[in-house]
Design a protein around this motif. Structure first.
Motif, PDB file in Angstrom:
ATOM      1  N   GLN A   1      -0.512   7.694  -5.236  1.00 36.54           N
ATOM      2  CA  GLN A   1      -1.701   7.221  -4.542  1.00 36.54           C
ATOM      3  C   GLN A   1      -1.436   5.856  -3.904  1.00 36.54           C
ATOM      4  O   GLN A   1      -0.875   4.964  -4.541  1.00 36.54           O
ATOM      5  CB  GLN A   1      -2.872   7.089  -5.530  1.00 36.54           C
ATOM      6  N   GLY A   2      -1.845   5.728  -2.660  1.00 38.68           N
ATOM      7  CA  GLY A   2      -1.816   4.427  -1.998  1.00 38.68           C
ATOM      8  C   GLY A   2      -3.210   3.824  -1.987  1.00 38.68           C
ATOM      9  O   GLY A   2      -4.196   4.558  -1.875  1.00 38.68           O
ATOM     10  N   ARG A   3      -3.270   2.511  -2.108  1.00 35.96           N
ATOM     11  CA  ARG A   3      -4.576   1.835  -2.139  1.00 35.96           C
ATOM     12  C   ARG A   3      -4.544   0.652  -1.181  1.00 35.96           C
ATOM     13  O   ARG A   3      -3.718  -0.248  -1.338  1.00 35.96           O
ATOM     14  CB  ARG A   3      -4.913   1.378  -3.559  1.00 35.96           C
TER      15      ARG A   3
ATOM     16  N   PRO B   1     -12.534  -0.384  -0.031  1.00 34.00           N
ATOM     17  CA  PRO B   1     -11.130  -0.056  -0.270  1.00 34.00           C
ATOM     18  C   PRO B   1     -10.887   1.455  -0.138  1.00 34.00           C
ATOM     19  O   PRO B   1     -11.761   2.244  -0.489  1.00 34.00           O
ATOM     20  CB  PRO B   1     -10.876  -0.531  -1.702  1.00 34.00           C
TER      21      PRO B   1
ATOM     22  N   VAL C   1       0.817  -1.208   0.000  1.00 31.20           N
ATOM     23  CA  VAL C   1       0.000   0.000   0.000  1.00 31.20           C
ATOM     24  C   VAL C   1       0.854   1.262   0.000  1.00 31.20           C
ATOM     25  O   VAL C   1       0.638   2.186  -0.803  1.00 31.20           O
ATOM     26  CB  VAL C   1      -0.929   0.007   1.235  1.00 31.20           C
TER      27      VAL C   1
ATOM     28  N   THR D   1      -8.286   4.861  -0.709  1.00 31.61           N
ATOM     29  CA  THR D   1      -7.218   5.451  -1.514  1.00 31.61           C
ATOM     30  C   THR D   1      -6.848   6.791  -0.907  1.00 31.61           C
ATOM     31  O   THR D   1      -7.729   7.539  -0.474  1.00 31.61           O
ATOM     32  CB  THR D   1      -7.673   5.643  -2.967  1.00 31.61           C
TER      33      THR D   1
END
Length: 253
Positions: free
Chosen positions: A191-193, A239, A12, A241
């Motif tokens: 961007q982290g997911r 989820p 992530v 983001t």
């Protein structure tokens, strides 16, 4: 801690920046690469995939991380090492890389000086640091959760260590003091997911040094629940983001 870090945080938070740093490293056509603060090897693996002809030596101060990384990424040579006292001869490498590690060095100028010593003349030092805490969506939300769970004395690890080196001018001045020429400095937001808020919080509370403060509490479950509630209120259940801002530096010896 290494296993939780690898499972919940690496995909992530760290892999997006590792892929970026590996691409930048490959453009320099390195032959002998030293990695500092390699952790469990996310950048190590990206380097070996992007530059398979390079010889990569991965180091970390934490022996548990070295043991875990050596199993996960056996294509590199792994060694336990202190960045301020590197166990390598002068001019051994043409590239030194470090992903989100320089913030942990007690004396950055001393560590930078050691890096320059082990580089060939004209060799490069390529690394990144986190920007301000407010510019990291996940960790800003997590810190708010910690402050809610620990109203009297919340852990300040994220504010003071990972994001304690968020002024690029100070970092550049340290490089100059160590004898480097700063060739490039860029701000980078990726961007982290994460699949869920629960997984994200589990990673941060068990895969970072905050774990010690949490485990000292009388009710660990209550702390985790409170942090999840706050992070979910800010980011949603998943989820999820969020943007993450870092600075990337390239300096020449």
């Amino acid at each position: 801690m290494p296993a939780a870090y690898e499972q919940y945080l690496v995909p992530v938070v760290f892999r997006p920046f590792a892929e970026d740093l590996a691409e930048r490293a490959t453009a320099l056509h390195p032959r002998r690469v030293l990695e500092l603060a390699a952790g469990t090897g996310v950048l190590t693996a990206s380097l070996l995939a992007a530059a398979p002809v390079a010889e990569v030596t991965a180091t970390d101060l934490n022996e548990a991380m070295v043991a875990f990384g050596a199993t996960r990424v056996p294509g590199a040579v792994w060694r336990q090492a202190d960045a301020q006292r590197l166990p390598f001869p002068d001019g051994e490498f043409d590239l030194v890389v470090c992903q989100f590690g320089v913030m942990f060095f007690p004396d950055r100028v001393e560590a930078f000086t050691e890096v320059r010593r082990v580089l060939t003349p004209g060799g490069r030092f390529l690394f990144n640091t986190w920007g301000p805490l407010a510019a990291h969506g996940f960790e800003a939300a997590l810190q708010a959760g910690l402050e809610r769970a620990f109203p009297a004395d919340p852990p300040q690890f994220f504010r003071t260590v990972p994001h304690g080196c968020a002024d690029p001018a100070v970092v550049a001045a340290g490089l100059t003091a160590a004898g480097f020429t700063v060739e490039d400095e860029q701000e980078l937001t990726l961007q982290g997911r994460a699949p869920s808020t629960s997984d994200l919080v589990t990673g941060y509370l068990t895969g970072t040094p905050v774990r010690a403060a949490v485990e000292e509490c009388a009710d660990v479950t209550a702390v985790r629940t409170t942090v999840i509630q706050e992070v979910t209120a800010r980011l949603g259940p998943g989820p999820v983001t969020a943007p993450m801002t870092a600075y990337v530096f390239r300096a020449a010896a």
